[in-house]
Design a protein around this motif. Structure first.
Motif, PDB file in Angstrom:
ATOM      1  N   GLU A  76      -6.258 -17.987  -2.301  1.00 32.26           N
ATOM      2  CA  GLU A  76      -7.135 -19.054  -3.131  1.00 32.26           C
ATOM      3  C   GLU A  76      -6.960 -20.252  -2.110  1.00 32.26           C
ATOM      4  OE1 GLU A  76      -8.535 -19.101  -5.568  1.00 32.26           O
ATOM      5  OE2 GLU A  76      -8.388 -17.038  -6.402  1.00 32.26           O
ATOM      6  N   GLY A 123      -5.403   2.480   0.709  1.00 32.65           N
ATOM      7  CA  GLY A 123      -5.415   1.291   0.958  1.00 32.65           C
ATOM      8  C   GLY A 123      -6.609   0.273   2.012  1.00 32.65           C
ATOM      9  N   PHE A 148      -4.941  -5.313 -17.616  1.00 34.68           N
ATOM     10  CA  PHE A 148      -5.511  -6.586 -16.589  1.00 34.68           C
ATOM     11  C   PHE A 148      -7.412  -7.377 -16.714  1.00 34.68           C
ATOM     12  CE2 PHE A 148      -7.796  -6.730 -13.047  1.00 34.68           C
ATOM     13  CZ  PHE A 148      -6.947  -7.365 -12.336  1.00 34.68           C
ATOM     14  N   VAL A 157     -11.298 -10.383  -6.129  1.00 34.83           N
ATOM     15  CA  VAL A 157      -9.850 -10.311  -5.272  1.00 34.83           C
ATOM     16  C   VAL A 157      -8.801  -9.456  -6.505  1.00 34.83           C
ATOM     17  CG1 VAL A 157      -8.133 -11.203  -4.333  1.00 34.83           C
ATOM     18  CG2 VAL A 157     -10.785 -11.756  -3.420  1.00 34.83           C
ATOM     19  N   ALA A 158      -8.843  -9.760  -7.103  1.00 33.58           N
ATOM     20  CA  ALA A 158      -7.913  -9.262  -7.835  1.00 33.58           C
ATOM     21  C   ALA A 158      -7.929  -8.540  -8.523  1.00 33.58           C
ATOM     22  CB  ALA A 158      -7.569 -10.433  -9.239  1.00 33.58           C
ATOM     23  N   TYR A 167       6.762  -5.708  -2.636  1.00 36.03           N
ATOM     24  CA  TYR A 167       6.154  -4.818  -3.441  1.00 36.03           C
ATOM     25  C   TYR A 167       4.958  -6.027  -4.019  1.00 36.03           C
ATOM     26  CZ  TYR A 167       3.032  -1.576  -6.159  1.00 36.03           C
ATOM     27  OH  TYR A 167       1.739  -1.272  -6.305  1.00 36.03           O
ATOM     28  N   ASP A 205      -3.810 -16.344 -12.997  1.00 34.74           N
ATOM     29  CA  ASP A 205      -3.587 -14.830 -13.905  1.00 34.74           C
ATOM     30  C   ASP A 205      -3.423 -13.207 -12.715  1.00 34.74           C
ATOM     31  OD1 ASP A 205      -4.359 -15.602 -16.151  1.00 34.74           O
ATOM     32  OD2 ASP A 205      -6.979 -16.153 -15.425  1.00 34.74           O
ATOM     33  N   MET A 220       0.697  -1.187  -0.035  1.00 34.40           N
ATOM     34  CA  MET A 220      -0.184   0.231   0.535  1.00 34.40           C
ATOM     35  C   MET A 220       0.498   1.077   0.050  1.00 34.40           C
ATOM     36  SD  MET A 220      -2.942  -0.857   1.922  1.00 34.40           S
ATOM     37  CE  MET A 220      -4.172  -2.660   1.827  1.00 34.40           C
ATOM     38  N   GLY A 237     -10.259 -15.252 -18.500  1.00 32.59           N
ATOM     39  CA  GLY A 237      -9.985 -16.297 -16.967  1.00 32.59           C
ATOM     40  C   GLY A 237     -11.922 -16.932 -16.421  1.00 32.59           C
ATOM     41  N   ASP A 251      -7.876 -10.040 -19.752  1.00 33.76           N
ATOM     42  CA  ASP A 251      -7.078 -11.147 -19.316  1.00 33.76           C
ATOM     43  C   ASP A 251      -8.038 -11.751 -17.475  1.00 33.76           C
ATOM     44  OD1 ASP A 251      -4.962 -11.101 -20.951  1.00 33.76           O
ATOM     45  OD2 ASP A 251      -3.540 -10.239 -19.425  1.00 33.76           O
ATOM     46  N   GLN A 252      -8.352 -11.051 -17.126  1.00 35.19           N
ATOM     47  CA  GLN A 252      -8.972 -11.381 -14.957  1.00 35.19           C
ATOM     48  C   GLN A 252      -9.983 -12.080 -16.302  1.00 35.19           C
ATOM     49  OE1 GLN A 252      -6.552 -11.374 -13.202  1.00 35.19           O
ATOM     50  NE2 GLN A 252      -7.541 -12.515 -11.900  1.00 35.19           N
ATOM     51  N   PRO A 273      -3.343   0.012 -18.728  1.00 31.02           N
ATOM     52  CA  PRO A 273      -2.594  -1.527 -18.253  1.00 31.02           C
ATOM     53  C   PRO A 273      -3.811  -1.894 -17.820  1.00 31.02           C
ATOM     54  CG  PRO A 273      -2.129   0.678 -16.996  1.00 31.02           C
ATOM     55  CD  PRO A 273      -2.235   1.098 -18.531  1.00 31.02           C
ATOM     56  N   GLU A 276     -15.205 -14.413  -6.863  1.00 24.65           N
ATOM     57  CA  GLU A 276     -14.632 -14.415  -6.029  1.00 24.65           C
ATOM     58  C   GLU A 276     -13.269 -13.740  -6.527  1.00 24.65           C
ATOM     59  OE1 GLU A 276     -15.376 -16.110  -3.082  1.00 24.65           O
ATOM     60  OE2 GLU A 276     -14.576 -15.150  -1.273  1.00 24.65           O
ATOM     61  N   THR A 277     -12.543 -14.738  -6.807  1.00 18.90           N
ATOM     62  CA  THR A 277     -11.116 -14.621  -7.673  1.00 18.90           C
ATOM     63  C   THR A 277     -10.757 -13.138  -8.227  1.00 18.90           C
ATOM     64  OG1 THR A 277     -11.052 -16.794  -7.889  1.00 18.90           O
ATOM     65  CG2 THR A 277      -9.810 -15.993  -9.299  1.00 18.90           C
ATOM     66  N   GLN A 320      -6.819  -6.265  -6.453  1.00 22.94           N
ATOM     67  CA  GLN A 320      -5.098  -5.719  -5.888  1.00 22.94           C
ATOM     68  C   GLN A 320      -4.839  -4.969  -6.899  1.00 22.94           C
ATOM     69  OE1 GLN A 320      -3.818  -7.107  -3.308  1.00 22.94           O
ATOM     70  NE2 GLN A 320      -5.170  -8.355  -3.104  1.00 22.94           N
ATOM     71  N   TYR A 321      -5.403  -5.195  -8.085  1.00 22.96           N
ATOM     72  CA  TYR A 321      -4.891  -3.942  -9.163  1.00 22.96           C
ATOM     73  C   TYR A 321      -5.223  -2.597  -8.847  1.00 22.96           C
ATOM     74  CZ  TYR A 321      -3.108  -3.965 -13.708  1.00 22.96           C
ATOM     75  OH  TYR A 321      -1.716  -3.228 -14.496  1.00 22.96           O
ATOM     76  N   LEU A 334      -5.612  -1.347  -5.734  1.00 25.92           N
ATOM     77  CA  LEU A 334      -4.395  -1.115  -5.276  1.00 25.92           C
ATOM     78  C   LEU A 334      -3.013  -0.583  -6.248  1.00 25.92           C
ATOM     79  CD1 LEU A 334      -4.061  -2.999  -2.524  1.00 25.92           C
ATOM     80  CD2 LEU A 334      -4.412  -0.525  -2.591  1.00 25.92           C
ATOM     81  N   ILE A 335      -2.992  -1.171  -6.621  1.00 22.57           N
ATOM     82  CA  ILE A 335      -1.531  -0.656  -7.671  1.00 22.57           C
ATOM     83  C   ILE A 335      -2.154   0.322  -8.565  1.00 22.57           C
ATOM     84  CG2 ILE A 335      -0.222  -2.114  -9.823  1.00 22.57           C
ATOM     85  CD1 ILE A 335      -0.494  -4.428  -8.536  1.00 22.57           C
ATOM     86  N   THR A 391      -9.329  -1.734   1.163  1.00 23.23           N
ATOM     87  CA  THR A 391      -9.406  -3.847   0.685  1.00 23.23           C
ATOM     88  C   THR A 391     -10.394  -3.980   1.651  1.00 23.23           C
ATOM     89  OG1 THR A 391      -7.491  -2.952   2.816  1.00 23.23           O
ATOM     90  CG2 THR A 391      -7.536  -3.919   0.336  1.00 23.23           C
TER      91      THR A 391
END
Lengths: 549, 209
Positions: free
Chosen positions: A455, B191, B110, B135-136, A443, A479, A404, B117, B113-114, B106, B131-132, B139-140, B142-143, B195
């Motif tokens: 998972e 962050g 992302f 979650v991903a 990071y 992924d 973060m 999947g 692709d996600q 980007p 859910e996957t 995360q992205y 945050l990125i 989350t």
């Protein structure tokens, strides 16, 4: 009422008269800059906008700096104000750096750059340089008194901090044999020097002399005596504007400043010792012949006499013909590799490529190792109930902070903060490459930990031992893991903030030194396209193997 | 000067820094939402199995995913005009818009692709696909918030740029570390909030499934 109005008008008149900008009474009319009758080009654009945007430095006191309230001030900001007043428009100042000032003016983000820019032969090909030059500086080294910096020879092979974008960096590396450590700004170079990451900081004698004066001459630092690569400074406008209305007006204004002693007056005002360069220019522009000023524009040619415009520009890069195939490639396709064909630049690019490749590989492996080990640890501990969850607290905090905090800040904080503390306490500061590898691994690893532990806990495999859940977790979160790893490869460019000269920053530097923008940027685009594609290919192969087992 | 001595002065700039952080949030939220919509649409096309659309949509994804945002920032800075003329008056194009456009790419890569999947997992009848994805995606997000900190490279007026201005104002590096630590706290807090919001949402999502 009327009396008050008259008094006010008289006061305004007085201010107007004493204002050095409005009328430099001692400047002959032939040398006073005039606005064109029917402005065209960028000049017309500025008038339509109603304000002049000038790029100045914000870390070069007292030429360009921030006041306590955050405004841009300094000798060059004052010159910019003179311009705007004479043009009768408002003024907007924008901070620029050595590595972006040429791009900013060519992109039209600023109209004019007055930012301590050395006038070199290479820069004259990239941007329009306004003559006469208005100032001058040479290069010296600033270092600890006890480092015994005597002459440039003592620096051969030594680490010397450099500011990215300075024209003399290459000469210092090639001809004087120093090992350049590149930083983005003055404050970073200075901090790196203080922490012993280099033995000295090579920079303009003007700025460094001022730094010494600010310390009252009693500090731990001193400036090496002999200045080299002395070069005049130039005002810049976008390519194609130098001979237009704006360029001609600026040229006349600089001539008027020299003739009227405006820059000398500003030096006094800002507490800068008068420089012999500016004094000589004052003398040149003041000269008269048969009663009329020598430096006035010749009515026949419309040009100032060459003797008033200064010497030939400094050559920052040795002139060399590119190999025949490079020249041929340029002629037939327009792909311009001429600037990178020299052995010096080619080696720099090769080294950058290697650094990028190795940093990316270390970060990917690091991120996966961190992700797998921390998630396994976390899930195992959590199975131990309340005490176990308590034990996961430190690593949870590490993960939170690592993912973060923007990596660019992490790099700065660890390199300059922690590195400084370690360096002072034990005389050992970890290298920039090591720090970048660890930060980038942590990071991305923190994000991988979240993906994997999620998972591993969410599946209906609660009875299974922790390690047995791992393959399934990796397959499902694949992924996400790949996206994190790809992201870290792309983010590796940030490492340049702490003097890791990787590919993106090196290409940026080459462009700022005159390499062809289109070729270099498209080359970078193609490189990353293929590089990431091959990383994805490896991951896909791994996934196939994982699924088959 | 110890790092703590700088704290009162830094805290006095909190309002100014908060304004900068608002720009970071703006850049992140806009690029994340626009990028996700486009990316999921491309992912759907890739999944649909139309031969004629597969190659271009895969190529588009590769371009968006593989190119570093620094290069994209540079392209945006040089290709999009810095000023536009509306009804005879000239307006500057805000740099945060250029930064947002650069970060949309980007996100498209992302989410293409996600979502591919996701569609594949759904088709295979695997549980927890949604859910996957969530979650991903979080995360992205945050990125992308972290990446918004690099927008000052092209001069965007965000929190790191403003922090650098204050550092320059103080006359250099005397409180660089303390300032950057303080700015980090802003990112960490946002962050944590993000989350926890996502966690609540994903719990609801898994209940629906």
């Amino acid at each position: 009422m009327l009396k008050a109005l008259v008094t006010m008008l008289a006061a305004l008149w007085l201010i107007w008269m004493t204002d050095p900008v409005a009328a430099q009474s001692d400047v002959p009319p032939e040398l006073q800059a005039q606005m064109p009758d029917a402005p065209t080009g960028r000049m017309a654009h500025v008038l339509q906008r109603g304000s002049l945007i000038v790029g100045v430095k914000d870390d070069y006191p007292p030429w360009g700096m921030r006041s306590e309230t955050g405004e841009l001030i300094g000798l060059e900001a004052d010159l910019a104000r003179d311009l705007a007043k004479r043009m009768g428009v408002g003024l907007e100042l924008q901070a620029v750096s050595a590595s972006n000032r040429i791009t900013r003016v060519n992109q039209g983000i600023v109209d004019v750059v007055i930012a301590t820019t050395g006038d070199t032969a290479e820069r004259r090909k990239q941007v329009d340089v306004i003559l006469p030059n208005y100032y001058s500086s040479g290069v010296v080294v600033y270092g600890r008194r006890d480092a015994d910096l005597e002459g440039w020879d003592s620096l051969r092979g030594e680490k010397v901090c450099l500011n990215r974008g300075a024209f003399y960096n290459r000469v210092l590396e090639e001809d004087y044999g120093i090992d350049g450590q590149y930083f983005a700004a003055n404050r970073d170079s200075q901090l790196a020097l203080k922490q012993g990451r280099c033995v000295g900081w090579a920079f303009d004698d003007t700025a460094l002399a001022q730094l010494i004066r600010a310390q009252g001459g009693a500090g731990d630092y001193e400036v090496m005596n002999d200045a080299i690569l002395v070069s005049p400074w130039a005002v810049l406008v976008a390519q194609g504007e130098g001979q237009g209305d704006l360029g001609r007006f600026l040229s006349d204004m600089i001539g008027e400043w020299h003739a009227g002693g405006r820059i000398l007056a500003l030096q006094d005002q800002w507490g800068i010792p008068r420089s012999t360069y500016v004094e000589a220019a004052h003398e040149t522009w003041q000269a008269t012949k048969a009663g009329s000023p020598v430096c006035a524009r010749n009515p026949a040619t419309g040009q100032h006499p060459a003797t008033c415009l200064g010497d030939n520009p400094v050559q920052g890069v040795p002139a060399a013909d590119p190999p025949a195939w490079v020249a041929g490639l340029f002629e037939t396709t327009g792909i311009d590799l001429r600037a990178v064909a020299s052995p010096y630049n080619f080696n720099r690019l090769l080294r950058a490529l290697w650094l990028t490749f190795s940093l990316s590989m270390i970060a990917i492996v690091g991120a996966l190792v961190v992700g797998v080990s921390l998630s396994v640890l976390q899930v195992s501990l959590e199975r131990l109930g309340r005490i176990g969850r308590l034990l996961t607290l430190p690593q949870r905090m590490l993960i939170t902070v690592a993912r973060m905090t923007p990596p660019i800040l992490q790099l700065y904080i660890v390199f300059f903060g922690l590195g400084g503390i370690l360096g002072n306490a034990q005389g050992f500061a970890p290298g920039s490459f090591a720090i970048a590898s660890i930060i980038l691994s942590l990071y991305a690893g923190a994000t991988n930990t979240i993906i994997l532990s999620h998972e591993m806990t969410s599946v209906s495999a609660n009875g299974q031992p922790v390690l047995a859940r791992l393959p399934g977790a990796i397959t499902r979160g694949f992924d996400g893991l790949v996206a994190t790893c790809v992201n870290i490869v792309k983010a590796a460019g940030m490492a340049s903030a702490i003097a890791v000269s990787e590919l993106v920053s090196t290409v940026d530097l080459l462009v700022s030194e005159g390499a062809d923008t289109t070729t270099m940027m498209n080359g970078l685009l193609i490189f990353y396209f293929l590089f990431v594609l091959s990383i994805l290919w490896v991951f896909r192969a791994l996934r196939r193997r994982l699924v088959s087992t | 000067m110890t790092p703590l001595d700088a704290l009162p002065e830094i805290l006095s700039h909190t309002g100014y820094l908060a304004g900068g952080f608002g720009i970071n949030m703006l850049i992140s939220v806009v690029s994340m939402s626009v990028g996700t919509v486009i990316g999921v649409a491309i992912g759907r096309l890739r999944h649909a199995g139309f031969r004629s659309l597969e190659v271009p949509s895969r190529f588009a994804t590769n371009i968006c995913r593989n190119v570093p945002s620094f290069v994209l920032l540079f392209y945006m800075a040089s290709m999009i005009p810095s000023e536009i003329t509306v009804a005879g008056s000239i307006h500057a194009v805000p740099l945060w818009i250029k930064a947002t456009l650069a970060l949309i790419f980007p996100v498209i890569g992302f989410s293409s692709d996600q979502s591919l999947g996701y569609f594949a997992q759904r088709e295979a009848g695997l549980s927890g696909a949604r859910e996957t994805f969530v979650v991903a995606w979080a995360q992205y997000f945050l990125i992308i918030i972290m990446a918004s900190a690099t927008a000052s490279v092209i001069g965007a007026d965000e929190i790191v740029g403003r922090a650098n201005t204050i550092i320059a104002q103080s006359g250099g590096n005397s409180f660089l570390i303390t300032m950057y630590l303080y700015v980090s706290i802003w990112f960490i807090l946002s962050g944590l909030i993000l989350t926890s919001v996502i966690r609540t949402v994903s719990q609801r999502v898994s209940k629906i499934e």
